[in-house]
Each structure stands twice: as C-alpha cells, then as structure tokens.
Enzyme design. Structure first.
Site, mmCIF file in Angstrom:
data_model
loop_
_atom_site.group_PDB
_atom_site.id
_atom_site.type_symbol
_atom_site.label_atom_id
_atom_site.label_comp_id
_atom_site.label_asym_id
_atom_site.label_seq_id
_atom_site.Cartn_x
_atom_site.Cartn_y
_atom_site.Cartn_z
ATOM 1 N N ARG A 218 44.965 37.399 52.789
ATOM 2 C CA ARG A 218 44.063 38.537 52.978
ATOM 3 C C ARG A 218 42.736 38.114 53.612
ATOM 4 N NH1 ARG A 218 42.508 42.424 48.022
ATOM 5 N NH2 ARG A 218 41.453 40.613 47.158
ATOM 6 N N ARG B 208 42.354 35.449 38.109
ATOM 7 C CA ARG B 208 42.313 36.913 38.215
ATOM 8 C C ARG B 208 43.617 37.546 37.737
ATOM 9 N NH1 ARG B 208 41.153 37.450 44.184
ATOM 10 N NH2 ARG B 208 40.996 39.678 43.863
ATOM 11 N N LYS C 158 45.023 48.361 46.173
ATOM 12 C CA LYS C 158 44.062 49.404 45.763
ATOM 13 C C LYS C 158 43.018 49.649 46.857
ATOM 14 C CE LYS C 158 42.612 47.271 42.008
ATOM 15 N NZ LYS C 158 43.340 45.987 42.156
ATOM 16 N N ARG D 221 38.670 48.377 34.068
ATOM 17 C CA ARG D 221 39.472 47.160 34.000
ATOM 18 C C ARG D 221 39.685 46.698 32.560
ATOM 19 N NH1 ARG D 221 38.354 45.136 39.514
ATOM 20 N NH2 ARG D 221 39.468 43.213 39.911
ATOM 21 N N ARG E 219 37.852 36.158 51.215
ATOM 22 C CA ARG E 219 37.032 36.249 50.014
ATOM 23 C C ARG E 219 37.112 34.946 49.236
ATOM 24 N NH1 ARG E 219 38.476 41.878 47.068
ATOM 25 N NH2 ARG E 219 38.269 40.507 45.272
#
Ligand code: AMP
Length: 216
Positions: free
Chosen positions: A125, A170, A13, A88, A159
């Site tokens: 990431r 998550r 996203k 969400r 992160r």
C-alpha cells in the site's frame, strides 16, 4: 446516513470510505487520518499520539473520543457521516453512543478479509501525501506513473506503520481490542458482513447493497 466501516487494517475501509462518502454526499471521518495530520503538524495531540501510531498500538480512548466529539460537532456531519477506523474498542463504541445522544448508527459494515491477504495488501500500500488517495503496487489500483498520484499529482509514500513489525502489532491489536465490536454491533442488529477479499469494484458494490443502496 450514519455508517461505521469496521474491519482490520488493510480490509479497504479507507478506499471504500472515500468513494462511499462521495456517493452519499457525507464526510468520511478517519481517526487515523486526523491523527496522522496532527503528527505532521506536530500539534499537542500529534506529539502525544506519535509513538502509538508509529508502532501500531491504539491511542487512548479518551483522546480519540475527544477528537471524534469535536469532529462530529461540525456542520458537515449533522446529516450523516462515514466513520473509518473508529470505534476500535468497546469503550469507544459506548462513548460514541453518548456523543450521538438519541441519534442512531444506521449501518455497521464489517469488511472481512483473510489475514494473509491483509499482510500482502498493507505491504503493497502506498498513499498520496497530499489528497490521501490509496494505491496498491502489486494489484490495483496502481498509479499510472510510479510514485505520483493519478488524482492530484502528489507524492506517494508508504505509511510508517505499514512496515512488517507495526503490521503484526496492528493485526494483533485488531484481534484483541476491535474484533469484539463485531458481536457488539451484531447484538444491535445493525451489522452486515461483507466479503472484502475480491476486486475493489465487487467489494464496493457489496458495500452499497449492505447499506441498502443500489450500486452506481
Ligand atoms: P488507521 O489509519 O485507521 O489504520 O489508524 C492508524 C493508527 O492510528 C492506528 O494504528 C492507531 O495507532 C491510531 N488510531 C486510529 N484510529 C484509532 C482509534 N479509533 N483508536 C485508537 N487509535 C486509533
């Protein structure tokens, strides 16, 4: 155009939202980015949201709806926007409708990626602390120089919520609270599924087709 990017963490996203925003000339609004910035600045919002964001739980609906209402009220969002990471929950989707009044979401793009691939992507990431550019250390895009952003020279960081325990939370939160939005928007006729497991270029072209634009 008003676009919602839906999909689990790691589905792309952020990466595709940034590119699409440039192509459409509309802002990309990421509630995750707004919350991370508030945490970095240690504002009241940041202090209240910190523990939830770090562990991968959702921040309260009222809090997120409040910040979205403020953000959508700014001039640059008047003619369109891309929402990344919001809504969400079904309560947030209902709240968004109220905020928009008569205006409609034109397209909801649901990025579909197998769960094992999501975990691999999140673990690899790294994000630029200055401009928000997103890299993948195992596949692509990799930075030309390790730890340094190609775009602005900023420092790349992992992160905190991309670490294994928070990733598990998550993904579970996504299944329980966000996945029901697929049926919600399907019922409204605005949803398009996009296979987001391929190369970034292929996925971006599919997103453009899903929102009715020819890939540039
Ligand atoms: P993201 O960058 O979209 O993956 O979001 C990072 C974290 O910010 C999430 O795991 C949540 O803790 C929080 N967050 C972001 N967007 C929302 C939202 N719409 N509702 C509740 N919490 C959110």
């Amino acid at each position: 155009m008003r676009v919602v990017l839906l999909g689990p963490p790691g589905s792309g996203k952020g990466t595709h939202g940034q590119r699409l925003a440039k192509a459409l000339g509309t802002p990309v609004i990421s509630t995750g980015d707004i919350l991370r910035e508030a945490i970095a600045q240690q504002t009241r919002l940041g202090q209240a949201a910190q523990a939830d964001v770090k562990s991968g739980r959702l921040v309260a609906d009222e809090t997120v709806l409040g910040l979205i209402e403020t953000r959508l009220g700014l001039t640059d969002a008047k003619n369109g926007f891309i929402l990344d990471g919001f809504p969400r929950t079904v309560a947030q989707a209902d709240g968004l409708k109220k905020i928009l009044g008569g205006q409609k979401i034109d397209r909801v793009v649901n990025l579909v990626v197998p769960a094992d691939m999501l975990v691999q992507r999140l673990e690899a990431r790294w994000t630029c602390g200055s401009c928000g550019a997103i890299y993948n250390m195992k596949t692509s895009p990799k930075p030309a120089k390790a730890g340094v952003c190609d775009r602005c020279g900023g420092e790349l960081k992992q992160r905190e919520d991309d670490r294994p325990e928070a990733v598990r939370t998550r993904l579970q939160v996504y299944e329980n609270q966000t996945a029901p939005l697929v049926a919600y928007y399907q019922g409204e006729g605005t949803l398009r599924n996009v296979d987001a497991s391929g190369l970034p270029e292929e996925v971006y072209a599919a997103i453009e087709r899903a929102i009715g634009r020819v890939a540039a």
